[in-house]
Scaffold this motif. Sequence first.
Motif, mmCIF file in Angstrom:
data_model
loop_
_atom_site.group_PDB
_atom_site.id
_atom_site.type_symbol
_atom_site.label_atom_id
_atom_site.label_comp_id
_atom_site.label_asym_id
_atom_site.label_seq_id
_atom_site.Cartn_x
_atom_site.Cartn_y
_atom_site.Cartn_z
ATOM 1 N N THR A 125 0.839 -1.201 0.000
ATOM 2 C CA THR A 125 0.000 0.000 0.000
ATOM 3 C C THR A 125 0.872 1.248 0.000
ATOM 4 O O THR A 125 2.107 1.159 -0.033
ATOM 5 C CB THR A 125 -0.967 -0.030 1.217
ATOM 6 N N SER A 126 0.237 2.406 0.063
ATOM 7 C CA SER A 126 0.999 3.645 0.150
ATOM 8 C C SER A 126 1.554 3.744 1.572
ATOM 9 O O SER A 126 1.079 3.074 2.478
ATOM 10 C CB SER A 126 0.083 4.824 -0.142
ATOM 11 N N GLY A 127 2.544 4.574 1.778
ATOM 12 C CA GLY A 127 3.066 4.763 3.126
ATOM 13 C C GLY A 127 4.348 3.977 3.369
ATOM 14 O O GLY A 127 4.930 3.387 2.446
ATOM 15 N N PHE A 128 4.761 3.971 4.625
ATOM 16 C CA PHE A 128 6.079 3.455 4.992
ATOM 17 C C PHE A 128 5.990 2.487 6.165
ATOM 18 O O PHE A 128 5.049 2.536 6.946
ATOM 19 C CB PHE A 128 6.977 4.622 5.434
ATOM 20 N N PHE A 129 7.010 1.649 6.283
ATOM 21 C CA PHE A 129 7.172 0.789 7.452
ATOM 22 C C PHE A 129 8.558 1.098 8.003
ATOM 23 O O PHE A 129 9.561 0.934 7.312
ATOM 24 C CB PHE A 129 7.056 -0.679 7.029
ATOM 25 N N GLN A 130 8.594 1.588 9.242
ATOM 26 C CA GLN A 130 9.884 1.971 9.836
ATOM 27 C C GLN A 130 10.193 1.038 10.996
ATOM 28 O O GLN A 130 9.374 0.882 11.908
ATOM 29 C CB GLN A 130 9.840 3.423 10.327
ATOM 30 N N ILE A 131 11.366 0.467 10.956
ATOM 31 C CA ILE A 131 11.703 -0.542 11.965
ATOM 32 C C ILE A 131 12.865 -0.084 12.846
ATOM 33 O O ILE A 131 13.625 0.826 12.486
ATOM 34 C CB ILE A 131 12.060 -1.894 11.302
ATOM 35 N N THR A 132 12.971 -0.733 13.988
ATOM 36 C CA THR A 132 14.157 -0.612 14.841
ATOM 37 C C THR A 132 14.590 -2.027 15.157
ATOM 38 O O THR A 132 13.755 -2.868 15.520
ATOM 39 C CB THR A 132 13.811 0.109 16.160
ATOM 40 N N ASP A 133 15.886 -2.295 15.016
ATOM 41 C CA ASP A 133 16.385 -3.628 15.364
ATOM 42 C C ASP A 133 16.437 -3.753 16.877
ATOM 43 O O ASP A 133 16.944 -2.872 17.573
ATOM 44 C CB ASP A 133 17.794 -3.822 14.766
ATOM 45 N N ARG A 144 13.470 3.613 7.356
ATOM 46 C CA ARG A 144 12.067 3.760 6.959
ATOM 47 C C ARG A 144 11.987 3.486 5.463
ATOM 48 O O ARG A 144 12.565 4.219 4.660
ATOM 49 C CB ARG A 144 11.607 5.195 7.254
ATOM 50 N N LEU A 145 11.303 2.400 5.099
ATOM 51 C CA LEU A 145 11.164 2.041 3.685
ATOM 52 C C LEU A 145 9.698 2.089 3.302
ATOM 53 O O LEU A 145 8.823 1.866 4.155
ATOM 54 C CB LEU A 145 11.668 0.613 3.435
ATOM 55 N N THR A 185 10.216 -2.419 0.998
ATOM 56 C CA THR A 185 10.365 -3.485 2.002
ATOM 57 C C THR A 185 10.245 -4.854 1.332
ATOM 58 O O THR A 185 11.093 -5.733 1.515
ATOM 59 C CB THR A 185 9.291 -3.331 3.101
ATOM 60 N N TYR A 186 9.182 -5.037 0.536
ATOM 61 C CA TYR A 186 8.990 -6.342 -0.108
ATOM 62 C C TYR A 186 10.114 -6.632 -1.105
ATOM 63 O O TYR A 186 10.576 -7.768 -1.222
ATOM 64 C CB TYR A 186 7.628 -6.396 -0.825
ATOM 65 N N GLU A 187 10.549 -5.599 -1.831
ATOM 66 C CA GLU A 187 11.629 -5.825 -2.806
ATOM 67 C C GLU A 187 12.922 -6.233 -2.099
ATOM 68 O O GLU A 187 13.659 -7.095 -2.579
ATOM 69 C CB GLU A 187 11.840 -4.569 -3.662
ATOM 70 N N LEU A 188 13.174 -5.617 -0.951
ATOM 71 C CA LEU A 188 14.367 -5.985 -0.181
ATOM 72 C C LEU A 188 14.266 -7.439 0.290
ATOM 73 O O LEU A 188 15.229 -8.211 0.181
ATOM 74 C CB LEU A 188 14.516 -5.044 1.025
ATOM 75 N N SER A 213 21.224 -1.596 9.194
ATOM 76 C CA SER A 213 20.462 -1.514 7.943
ATOM 77 C C SER A 213 19.266 -2.463 7.993
ATOM 78 O O SER A 213 19.273 -3.479 8.704
ATOM 79 C CB SER A 213 21.348 -1.901 6.762
ATOM 80 N N ALA A 214 18.256 -2.122 7.189
ATOM 81 C CA ALA A 214 17.076 -2.985 7.105
ATOM 82 C C ALA A 214 17.471 -4.364 6.574
ATOM 83 O O ALA A 214 16.923 -5.386 7.005
ATOM 84 C CB ALA A 214 16.035 -2.340 6.194
ATOM 85 N N ALA A 215 18.440 -4.407 5.664
ATOM 86 C CA ALA A 215 18.860 -5.701 5.089
ATOM 87 C C ALA A 215 19.391 -6.612 6.190
ATOM 88 O O ALA A 215 19.048 -7.801 6.262
ATOM 89 C CB ALA A 215 19.922 -5.472 4.017
#
Length: 337
Positions: A196-204, A231-232, A237-240, A308-310
Amino acid sequence: MVTGGTGFVGSHTVRAFVEAGHSVRLLVRDREKVRRVFDPCGVAIPESDVIVGDIADADRVGEALAGCDAAFHGAALVDLRRKFAQRVLATNARGVDLVIGGAARLGLPSIVYVSSIAIFFYPGSPPLRLDMPVAQASTAYAQSKADAEHVVRRFQAGGAPIRVSYPTGIIGPDDPEMSDANHALYSWYVDTGIDTSGFFQITDVRDLAALHLRQLELPEGAHRHVAAGPRLTWRETYELLDELTGGRVRRIPINGRVLRAFGSVGDVIKRVYDFNLPITRDAMEYATGWPGVDGSETTEQLGIEFRSAATTYADTLRWMYRAGHLEAKHVGRLADG
Ligand SMILES: NC(=O)c1ccc[n+]([C@@H]2O[C@H](COP(=O)([O-])OP(=O)(O)OC[C@H]3O[C@@H](n4cnc5c(N)ncnc54)[C@H](OP(=O)(O)O)[C@@H]3O)[C@@H](O)[C@H]2O)c1
């Protein structure tokens, strides 16, 4: 003294504390879970430093705090079912008063509390900052975090050396119960993701634990720090994830407006059928309208680098595979080695 030590954030924080040479005393609900969580990572907690009790039980909290020189409050009751709303509000409020307030009243020189950056979010908000007002909450859990914030700030204003972390969605390996954000990642593989539109921001979770250690060891004062990694967009996110595994996450493209309407329907259904899933208007507002938050000040002030998100996603998926949550077909090339 640590609460929530057998939870996701708490267990990583305990590991960080012990590896840095601190001794911990845990207030837990389940003594056996201490062995299950800490034996595999080689962290030995003496039986005498495990107090069994509830954060809402004044006697047990008092017993756990006695003789300690710092407190970390990572326990919170997280349940989105309406029938548990009063219990969530009452437990979390009493827990903050007994643990944070108790530590402050004892004059402990270092008190660390886990808040959430989501307490500042409202639909259409600009990028979040710690000087923004606490926003109105609509679930009991969110309300309990907002209420706790006001209590903690009152103690801080009174001079208590409380250090607060404000994380985004927390992802990482070694999660005892698969908490919210990790569960979302898992469900994209066993079920379907939403693009969807928008972002998903994570913290390890490991960076958050490192932040808690730095906060614990600050020589003096009250402090507040954002914990925010990459924040991706949902597509990024899915492409990563696809790049990391060599496979493809099944995802359905859904327009943000449709998803928010879907959340409103979830709110209505919840009045009749009380399910514990984040299909609410609130959750869909976060998913489609997350404005982001910048963690670079925390890096500058405390030297905490957010990985990194990766790295976070690869390590988490590898752990989900090793722990038996996901199969080799899900994690693809990450299953090797
Ligand atoms: N996960 C996220 O994405 C996220 C994001 C922002 C903020 N946070 C905050 O981070 C903190 C830790 O969350 P988490 O993700 O680590 O959750 P978690 O894995 O569910 O851990 C919660 C911990 O609290 C303990 N607990 C719950 N009710 C209790 C009670 N009445 N008495 C004693 N202990 C109790 C649980 O004990 P058991 O081990 O016995 O279940 C567990 O150890 C919470 O304050 C949460 O609001 C989390």
